[in-house]
Each structure stands twice: as C-alpha cells, then as structure tokens.
Enzyme design. Structure first.
Site, short mmCIF file in Angstrom:
data_model
loop_
_atom_site.label_atom_id
_atom_site.label_comp_id
_atom_site.label_asym_id
_atom_site.label_seq_id
_atom_site.Cartn_x
_atom_site.Cartn_y
_atom_site.Cartn_z
N GLY A 120 7.12 29.71 45.12
CA GLY A 120 6.62 30.00 43.78
C GLY A 120 6.89 31.45 43.39
N LYS B 90 1.80 24.93 49.97
CA LYS B 90 2.95 24.07 49.64
C LYS B 90 3.87 23.82 50.84
CE LYS B 90 6.97 26.72 49.10
NZ LYS B 90 6.53 27.93 49.67
#
Ligand code: ADP
Ligand code: MG
Length: 313
Positions: free
Chosen positions: A16, A214
């Site tokens: 991200g 994640k």
C-alpha cells in the site's frame, strides 16, 4: 505436469505504501504509479502465469479516517466499512489499469475485483491490545483530545498515531467463488487491504473493527488457492539482516528454519518486513513451493531467480 501447473498459479501482494501511496502525489501521479504497477503485472500474465493480485491499504484507510475526523459533519464509519471502501477504490483503479495494460499487449483477459471478507477470531489478543499504527501523525494536543474520546494511540519519533487491532486471518469467506473464477481464466484482485475482518456468530457474519495484515492474508489466499508461488512486492529489493546498519547483509535464499531464527533474533521490522517473512514461511509450511520478497521493478528477475529474497523449505 502437475508441478508445472502449480508453478503457474501465482498470488502477488503489492504494498500500500510503496506503490499506491496517495499522500505522495496528485491523482495524476497516483494513476501513473498504478499504471506502472499494472504494466509489470501484465508482463507476468504475458509469461503465462495465472495471476491473483492482492494489495495493502494502510495509507488509503488512514486517509479515509482523516477525512472522517476533519469533516465532523457525517457519522464516522467503522473500520471494516472503511476497509471495504479501500477495496473498492483500489480495486477499481487496478482493475481498469490492468485491463488497459493487457489490451495494449494484445491479451484479452477479464479482470475482476472481489470484495473479500476474512474471518478472524474475536478472542484474538490484538483486539484487547491493538498494535497496528495507521493513518496520519497527530501533534500531542490533538492526540490527547482523541485519546479522551476513546481512540487508542501510540507515540513514535514523528508524533502520535492511531493504533488498531490487527487480528490473525483465519479463513477467506469468498474462497470458493474466487477458486471458480480463476478456473474460468479471470484475473482477480482479491482480499485487498488484508480482507474485510468479520467474525462468525451462530454461522452468520458480522464486521469487526480492525485491519488485517495484507501479507498474512495474501499468504492464506495463496495456500488456499493452491498457488505454487507467492510473490510479495514492496519498496526494497531484499529482506536483510542488520537492516540499515553498516553490517547489513541482503538475503538471497533462506530456508524456513533460517527465516524463523532471523525473526526470533529481531532482524525484521515489526509490522513491515517481519509479517512478510512470516507470511512467506507460512506459505511454504502449508505446501507452497516458492515465496519471494522483492520490489516491483525487480518482479520478473525475482521470478526468474536473479533478484529478491526467496524463502524455501
Ligand atoms: P508495504 O507497504 O510494501 O507492506 P512496508 O513499509 O510495510 O511496505 O514494509 C517494507 C519496509 O520494511 C521497507 O521499506 C523497509 O524499510 C522495512 N524493513 C524493516 N526491516 C527490514 C529488513 N530487515 N530488511 C529489509 N527491509 C526492512
Ligand atoms: Mg506493510
């Protein structure tokens, strides 16, 4: 034959921060970064890999929280709902760009974002003791006010930041339909931001406030789907020992037991490199063939074995 097939299925987790940080630039700049990322993914598809893409959402979910806090006019949404928003937003951008990059290469494949929930355990210690920092840094005066409203925060070198629970991912709710879509030849963007955390109560799903890591969800996704390769793309080319020190040693190939020892010895940043190495270890332990940590620009050499850090059995 079987091995060849297994090695073609690849889960790619993109950071991200490294690739998608909206704080770093305008929407035009953001689009350029997404396009660069998708061009690289399209090249991997061109090589014949069956790609499933997943992504982080740290900066994006932080921005949504900041907008909620600064606005003051609308009711703030819980974290699971904010996580769902980031899956939609990033999924849209990646889905469109990847479609375009594939078309430019004469590859006619469908790309689809799957809104993905991940089951977590309500009794996970992280709910009592949240440790994952997300979003903006706040000055002390503001942070004190927020803490007075019950928001948990921690202080580091740059200021105060909100911390949220980051529970262990247990099961991907949509795993069956994801499997079917892959078999249909669809390129999927799934489990974005670590998946939307949900708990099971009397067999029914309810969202719960948290942000799942994640890399750990990516690992679970990869082993659930029987992928042969799990590729984690971030902003450094290799995981290293003594990171940032004079005696830094970049790692090329490490075994699971070496990786575990390095984790115990504290070589990897908590919440940054450590979950990646752990995610790689878990993938191999549950039958995956190769786990690689590398940077976006080295994705193809990493797959070919000449870049990145590989974790093997
Ligand atoms: P992503 O958004 O891709 O998940 P993170 O910031 O969470 O990225 O993790 C990547 C970062 O991990 C690198 O930028 C690096 O600063 C940091 N890091 C911490 N420990 C190590 C290490 N031992 N070797 C390499 N990078 C490390
Ligand atoms: Mg990270």
């Amino acid at each position: 034959m079987l091995i060849e097939w297994i090695m073609k299925r690849i889960v790619i987790a993109i950071g991200g921060n490294a690739i998608l940080n909206p704080a770093k630039g305008s929407p035009v700049e953001q689009q350029r970064m997404i396009d660069e990322t998708c061009a690289e993914i399209a090249e991997i598809v061109r090589k014949g890999y069956e790609v499933i893409l997943t992504h982080g959402n740290g900066p994006q979910i932080g921005n949504i929280l900041a907008m909620q806090e600064e606005c003051g006019l609308v009711h703030p949404q819980p974290l699971d709902v904010c996580g769902a928003q980031t899956q939609g937003m990033l999924g849209y951008m990646l889905q469109q760009s990847l479609c375009n990059r594939l078309k430019e290469r004469g590859i006619e494949k469908q790309v689809l974002t799957v809104l993905t929930q991940v089951v977590v355990d309500e009794s996970c210690p992280s709910f009592k003791n949240p440790t994952k920092p997300i979003g903006l840094y706040y000055p002390e005066s503001r942070a004190r006010k927020m803490m007075g409203q019950g928001i948990r925060m921690i202080r580091d070198k740059k200021g105060y930041r909100r911390v949220v629970p980051s529970p262990e991912p247990i099961q991907i709710v949509e795993e069956a339909v994801i499997g079917k879509l892959i078999e249909e030849g669809v390129i999927l963007i799934a489990a974005g931001g670590g998946g939307i955390p949900v708990i099971l109560k009397h067999d029914l799903l309810t969202g719960i406030e948290g942000v799942v890591d994640k890399d750990l969800t990516g690992s679970l996704l990869a082993s659930t789907l029987g992928a042969g390769i799990f590729l984690i793309l971030t902003d450094v080319e290799k995981a290293a020992l003594n990171y940032g020190k004079e005696n830094q040693v970049d790692l090329d190939v490490i075994t699971v037991s070496e990786a575990r020892r390095y984790i115990r010895e504290g070589h990897f940043g908590k919440g940054s490199m450590e979950p990646k190495v752990l995610a790689a270890v878990r993938f191999i332990m549950s039958g995956g063939k190769i786990a690689i940590i590398s940077s976006l620009d080295k994705a193809i050499p990493a797959l070919e074995g000449s870049a990145g850090t590989r974790v093997v059995a």
